[in-house]
Design a protein around this motif. Sequence first.
Motif, PDB file in Angstrom:
ATOM      1  N   VAL A 149     -18.350 -11.553  25.862  1.00 33.28           N
ATOM      2  CA  VAL A 149     -17.116 -11.897  26.210  1.00 33.28           C
ATOM      3  C   VAL A 149     -17.204 -13.662  25.917  1.00 33.28           C
ATOM      4  CG1 VAL A 149     -15.475 -12.300  28.034  1.00 33.28           C
ATOM      5  CG2 VAL A 149     -16.417  -9.993  27.814  1.00 33.28           C
ATOM      6  N   VAL A 150     -16.445 -14.243  25.222  1.00 34.84           N
ATOM      7  CA  VAL A 150     -16.286 -15.540  24.934  1.00 34.84           C
ATOM      8  C   VAL A 150     -16.081 -16.479  26.208  1.00 34.84           C
ATOM      9  CG1 VAL A 150     -15.606 -17.414  23.630  1.00 34.84           C
ATOM     10  CG2 VAL A 150     -15.831 -15.277  22.444  1.00 34.84           C
ATOM     11  N   PRO A 151     -16.871 -17.432  26.622  1.00 38.39           N
ATOM     12  CA  PRO A 151     -16.350 -18.122  27.743  1.00 38.39           C
ATOM     13  C   PRO A 151     -15.525 -19.430  27.358  1.00 38.39           C
ATOM     14  CG  PRO A 151     -18.473 -18.631  27.149  1.00 38.39           C
ATOM     15  CD  PRO A 151     -17.894 -17.572  26.174  1.00 38.39           C
ATOM     16  N   GLY A 152     -14.255 -19.088  27.364  1.00 37.75           N
ATOM     17  CA  GLY A 152     -13.226 -20.425  26.885  1.00 37.75           C
ATOM     18  C   GLY A 152     -13.101 -20.116  25.313  1.00 37.75           C
ATOM     19  N   ALA A 153     -12.640 -21.168  24.605  1.00 38.50           N
ATOM     20  CA  ALA A 153     -12.161 -21.225  23.035  1.00 38.50           C
ATOM     21  C   ALA A 153     -13.660 -20.578  22.242  1.00 38.50           C
ATOM     22  CB  ALA A 153     -11.745 -22.457  22.642  1.00 38.50           C
ATOM     23  N   GLY A 154     -13.292 -19.896  21.291  1.00 38.47           N
ATOM     24  CA  GLY A 154     -14.497 -19.268  20.517  1.00 38.47           C
ATOM     25  C   GLY A 154     -14.072 -17.979  19.935  1.00 38.47           C
ATOM     26  N   ALA A 155     -15.082 -17.512  19.179  1.00 38.76           N
ATOM     27  CA  ALA A 155     -14.914 -16.089  18.567  1.00 38.76           C
ATOM     28  C   ALA A 155     -16.168 -15.391  18.348  1.00 38.76           C
ATOM     29  CB  ALA A 155     -13.993 -16.277  17.312  1.00 38.76           C
ATOM     30  N   ILE A 156     -16.052 -13.936  18.409  1.00 45.42           N
ATOM     31  CA  ILE A 156     -17.094 -13.108  18.125  1.00 45.42           C
ATOM     32  C   ILE A 156     -17.234 -12.486  16.564  1.00 45.42           C
ATOM     33  CG2 ILE A 156     -18.364 -11.220  18.770  1.00 45.42           C
ATOM     34  CD1 ILE A 156     -17.805 -11.708  21.627  1.00 45.42           C
ATOM     35  N   PRO A 183      -8.269 -18.712  10.486  1.00 42.40           N
ATOM     36  CA  PRO A 183      -9.173 -17.888   9.702  1.00 42.40           C
ATOM     37  C   PRO A 183     -10.545 -18.239   9.208  1.00 42.40           C
ATOM     38  CG  PRO A 183      -6.672 -17.803   9.197  1.00 42.40           C
ATOM     39  CD  PRO A 183      -6.799 -18.854   9.988  1.00 42.40           C
ATOM     40  N   ARG A 184     -10.422 -19.447   9.211  1.00 40.87           N
ATOM     41  CA  ARG A 184     -11.687 -20.175   8.663  1.00 40.87           C
ATOM     42  C   ARG A 184     -12.983 -20.089   9.800  1.00 40.87           C
ATOM     43  NH1 ARG A 184      -9.246 -25.865   6.978  1.00 40.87           N
ATOM     44  NH2 ARG A 184      -7.913 -25.303   8.682  1.00 40.87           N
ATOM     45  N   PHE A 185     -12.540 -20.125  10.737  1.00 45.25           N
ATOM     46  CA  PHE A 185     -13.352 -19.860  12.033  1.00 45.25           C
ATOM     47  C   PHE A 185     -13.783 -18.288  12.159  1.00 45.25           C
ATOM     48  CE2 PHE A 185     -15.442 -19.413  16.370  1.00 45.25           C
ATOM     49  CZ  PHE A 185     -15.667 -20.731  16.635  1.00 45.25           C
ATOM     50  N   ALA A 186     -13.000 -17.500  11.747  1.00 44.15           N
ATOM     51  CA  ALA A 186     -13.351 -16.102  11.532  1.00 44.15           C
ATOM     52  C   ALA A 186     -14.196 -15.985  10.505  1.00 44.15           C
ATOM     53  CB  ALA A 186     -12.229 -15.170  11.449  1.00 44.15           C
ATOM     54  N   ALA A 187     -13.996 -16.313   9.352  1.00 39.87           N
ATOM     55  CA  ALA A 187     -14.976 -16.569   8.097  1.00 39.87           C
ATOM     56  C   ALA A 187     -16.159 -16.990   8.379  1.00 39.87           C
ATOM     57  CB  ALA A 187     -14.467 -17.041   7.021  1.00 39.87           C
ATOM     58  N   PHE A 188     -16.305 -18.102   9.323  1.00 33.51           N
ATOM     59  CA  PHE A 188     -17.698 -18.823   9.622  1.00 33.51           C
ATOM     60  C   PHE A 188     -18.551 -17.837  10.445  1.00 33.51           C
ATOM     61  CE2 PHE A 188     -19.986 -20.777  13.191  1.00 33.51           C
ATOM     62  CZ  PHE A 188     -20.838 -21.564  12.304  1.00 33.51           C
ATOM     63  N   ALA A 269     -22.217 -25.240  10.380  1.00 34.00           N
ATOM     64  CA  ALA A 269     -21.342 -25.217  11.444  1.00 34.00           C
ATOM     65  C   ALA A 269     -20.669 -26.454  11.485  1.00 34.00           C
ATOM     66  CB  ALA A 269     -22.104 -25.074  12.800  1.00 34.00           C
ATOM     67  N   ALA A 270     -21.258 -27.573  11.206  1.00 29.06           N
ATOM     68  CA  ALA A 270     -20.720 -29.080  11.118  1.00 29.06           C
ATOM     69  C   ALA A 270     -19.433 -29.021  10.161  1.00 29.06           C
ATOM     70  CB  ALA A 270     -21.960 -29.936  11.119  1.00 29.06           C
ATOM     71  N   GLU A 271     -19.841 -28.704   9.025  1.00 28.19           N
ATOM     72  CA  GLU A 271     -18.766 -28.760   7.963  1.00 28.19           C
ATOM     73  C   GLU A 271     -17.605 -27.960   8.182  1.00 28.19           C
ATOM     74  OE1 GLU A 271     -20.611 -27.304   4.497  1.00 28.19           O
ATOM     75  OE2 GLU A 271     -21.772 -29.024   4.163  1.00 28.19           O
ATOM     76  N   THR A 272     -17.622 -26.547   9.033  1.00 26.84           N
ATOM     77  CA  THR A 272     -16.632 -26.010   9.166  1.00 26.84           C
ATOM     78  C   THR A 272     -15.776 -26.636  10.413  1.00 26.84           C
ATOM     79  OG1 THR A 272     -17.962 -23.954   8.782  1.00 26.84           O
ATOM     80  CG2 THR A 272     -15.806 -23.576   9.869  1.00 26.84           C
ATOM     81  N   GLY A 273     -16.523 -27.338  11.620  1.00 26.39           N
ATOM     82  CA  GLY A 273     -16.025 -27.734  12.473  1.00 26.39           C
ATOM     83  C   GLY A 273     -15.016 -29.020  12.193  1.00 26.39           C
ATOM     84  N   LYS A 274     -15.789 -29.832  11.255  1.00 23.44           N
ATOM     85  CA  LYS A 274     -15.086 -30.770  10.653  1.00 23.44           C
ATOM     86  C   LYS A 274     -13.561 -30.772   9.917  1.00 23.44           C
ATOM     87  CE  LYS A 274     -15.756 -35.079   7.825  1.00 23.44           C
ATOM     88  NZ  LYS A 274     -16.439 -35.746   6.786  1.00 23.44           N
TER      89      LYS A 274
END
Length: 311
Positions: A149-156, A183-188, A269-274
């Motif tokens: 279960v994600v604690p806060g913002a995020g995704a599985i 959707p880019r976070f989900a793709a990551f 992760a850094a590129e996607t976060g940026k």
Amino acid sequence: MAVTAAQISELRKSTGAGMLDCKKALEQTDGNFDQAVDFLRTKGLAAASKKAGRAATEGMVAAAVSAESDKGILLEINSETDFVAKNEKFQGFVNDTATHILQANPASVEELLAQPYCGDSSKTIQSLLNEAIAVIGENMQIRRFSSYVVPGAGAIGSYIHAGGKIGVLVEATCDSAAAAKDPRFAAFVKDVSMHIAAASPLYVQRSEVEADVLEREKDIYRAKARETGKPDNIIEKIIDGQVNKFYADICLIEQQFVKDTDKTIQQLAAETGKALGTTITITRFTKYALGEGLEKKECDFAAEVAAAAGL
């Protein structure tokens, strides 16, 4: 102590070393499997530091993730044969159980079996399992599951490979709820879960590696380096370089991304976060390989036929 052919065969399968080398390693270590692996590695005779799976059994690994991607589970259910694992009724039971776990949040397999089934509260998961065994005609076992279960913002994210032979669940967090829904976070997280299935990291980052694991590696590197006759100060420098390679092999964020080996998972992760205006952190993952660590029943088909015929 006397070394058996079975021990030699198992060590050879695990390390890729020759039969005579495996026999010598077991004799030198009084039959201790792990010490024999280290002995072969010290001599440069083992193919890899990771032990190959000792045995396998049949069944299926499945995953279920909530629509919001904030909850996820990974599940393994075993059967006796691959034939049954491909049966639609077996697969339906596995997927129904995965959905139930996602909704009911059991803490253990024992608790899961005792729970009323979410799809029909008149039945428990245990009774559903018993019914499936009776219909399919083969023993089945709910072996293990992991729940996130994600604690806060995020995704599985999840990934199932080869029809359920390998399964991965990964969790990543960030500091922006909006970015987590992009959707880019989900793709990551999907890409990272696929990477884990292929690259088999053991840890997310260096800080998770146990001290005794690291010292064991250093001892092996040191023993190999001393056989070259190099002085101790040079040996320690060599060890530092080998330790960094060791970390890059077993730590997820330091591994080269399988879809683009010019970058590491940390860089991905850094590129996607940026791009999303946030900082992404991979917090944990679970990988199941079907039957991992279980002893597979060896069958002598000719003997079974003879026995059935009363010969």
